[in-house]
Structure formats: structure tokens, C-alpha cells
Scaffold this active site. Structure first.
Site, short mmCIF file in Angstrom:
data_model
loop_
_atom_site.label_atom_id
_atom_site.label_comp_id
_atom_site.label_asym_id
_atom_site.label_seq_id
_atom_site.Cartn_x
_atom_site.Cartn_y
_atom_site.Cartn_z
N ASP A 1 39.80 98.39 30.64
CA ASP A 1 39.66 99.71 30.02
C ASP A 1 40.38 99.72 28.68
O ASP A 1 41.58 99.45 28.60
CB ASP A 1 40.28 100.75 30.96
CG ASP A 1 40.03 102.19 30.53
OD1 ASP A 1 39.26 102.41 29.59
OD2 ASP A 1 40.63 103.08 31.15
N ASP B 1 33.97 101.75 26.52
CA ASP B 1 35.28 101.09 26.50
C ASP B 1 35.72 100.58 27.87
O ASP B 1 36.89 100.28 28.07
CB ASP B 1 36.34 102.03 25.92
CG ASP B 1 36.67 103.20 26.84
OD1 ASP B 1 35.77 103.64 27.59
OD2 ASP B 1 37.82 103.67 26.81
N GLU B 2 34.79 100.47 28.81
CA GLU B 2 35.14 100.01 30.15
C GLU B 2 34.14 98.99 30.66
O GLU B 2 32.93 99.15 30.49
CB GLU B 2 35.14 101.19 31.14
CG GLU B 2 36.19 102.24 30.84
CD GLU B 2 36.10 103.40 31.82
OE1 GLU B 2 36.55 103.23 32.97
OE2 GLU B 2 35.56 104.44 31.43
#
Length: 160
Positions: free
Chosen positions: A6, A98-99
Site C-alpha cells: 500500500d 496505490d495498492e
């Protein structure tokens, strides 16, 4: 084991990585909307929160750098992060910009992957490693920024 990677304060961190003069300074993203969509950890420490009006941010943190979103750059960083994860595991699932989830059995290799992402992209990521996606995501949120949490199956306890 499932690994959840993350990006920490991703939009603000990407801005700081692409504008090195802003590293260590409070940054808020969302100028085009007049509302903060992301804030750096330096801004958070000064009381700035996501969803806050830019006018309020300027009142409580006058030196906060207010920047517009740049989704092209965020997508570029996401693709670079995925490319690094892909070198460590053939199973990569993009969860958001973003993960990423992946599968790995070696906690040391997972830590090396995390360190390569941080070094290569000049941002921090938090990593959670566990037997399920849910636990891995909890692990990655546990020790931000730049956290690394491994939840081993034999150590997990369920309480009432």
C-alpha cells in the site's frame, strides 16, 4: 501467504518524489477541487486532513504546498510499483491505484521487494503479509508509514 503493498499518502508522496524540493514539507493535493484529496504525513502532523477545504488548510498551515492532482503521474508510479512486484512473484493483483496484492512465502523476499519499491520510486509503502487478503490489508495499515507487518498463522489468536 498473501502480501498487500500500500502506497503511503500516495498522491502526496508521488508529488514529493517528482518535486524533490517539497520532500519533508507539508503537501496537500486537490487544488483543482478546492478540497484536499490527499495529504502528506508532514501536513497530517500539522492538523491537515483529507477532505478539508483548501482555505481551511491555508489557515491552519500557511506554508502547506497546495498542488493539483496528476493522474497520469500516479498511474505511471502504479505501473512501476506493479513491475517491481511482478519481479518477485508471478501473481500480482492490482487492487487500486496505490495498492497491490501478491503471493509470496518468504518474508525476507517481501521486505526486499518493499525496499526496492521505496528506493526505486522514492516513496514509502507499507506492507502486510498474512494468510488472507483481509489480514494482509490490516497488516499494511498497522504501522504506517513504511510499515512491514507479518501476521504468521501460528501466532494469530481469535478472542471474544
Amino acid at each position: 501467504m498473501i502480501v498487500h503493498v500500500d502506497g503511503d499518502a500516495f498522491f502526496a508522496s508521488v508529488y514529493q518524489a517528482t518535486h524533490p524540493e517539497t520532500k519533508g514539507k507539508p503537501v496537500a493535493i486537490g487544488k483543482e477541487r478546492a478540497i484536499a484529496t490527499a495529504v502528506s504525513y508532514e501536513a497530517k502532523a500539522r492538523g491537515v486532513k483529507r477532505g478539508m477545504l483548501i482555505s481551511e488548510i491555508k489557515r491552519i498551515c500557511p506554508d502547506c504546498i497546495i498542488a493539483s492532482s496528476n493522474y497520469y503521474i500516479y498511474e505511471t508510479f502504479c505501473r512501476k510499483m506493479i513491475a517491481i512486484v511482478d519481479r518477485y512473484s508471478p501473481t500480482v493483483e492490482r487492487y487500486s491505484i496505490d495498492e497491490v496484492f501478491t503471493e509470496m512465502d518468504d518474508p525476507i523476499a517481501a521486505l526486499q521487494m518493499k525496499e526496492e519499491i521505496e528506493r526505486s520510486l522514492n516513496i514509502t509503502v507499507s506492507l502486510g503479509m498474512a494468510e488472507t487478503k483481509c489480514l494482509a490489508k490490516i497488516g499494511s495499515n498497522f504501522d504506517k508509514p513504511s510499515g512491514y507487518v507479518v501476521i504468521m498463522p501460528e501466532k494469530r489468536e481469535i478472542g471474544r
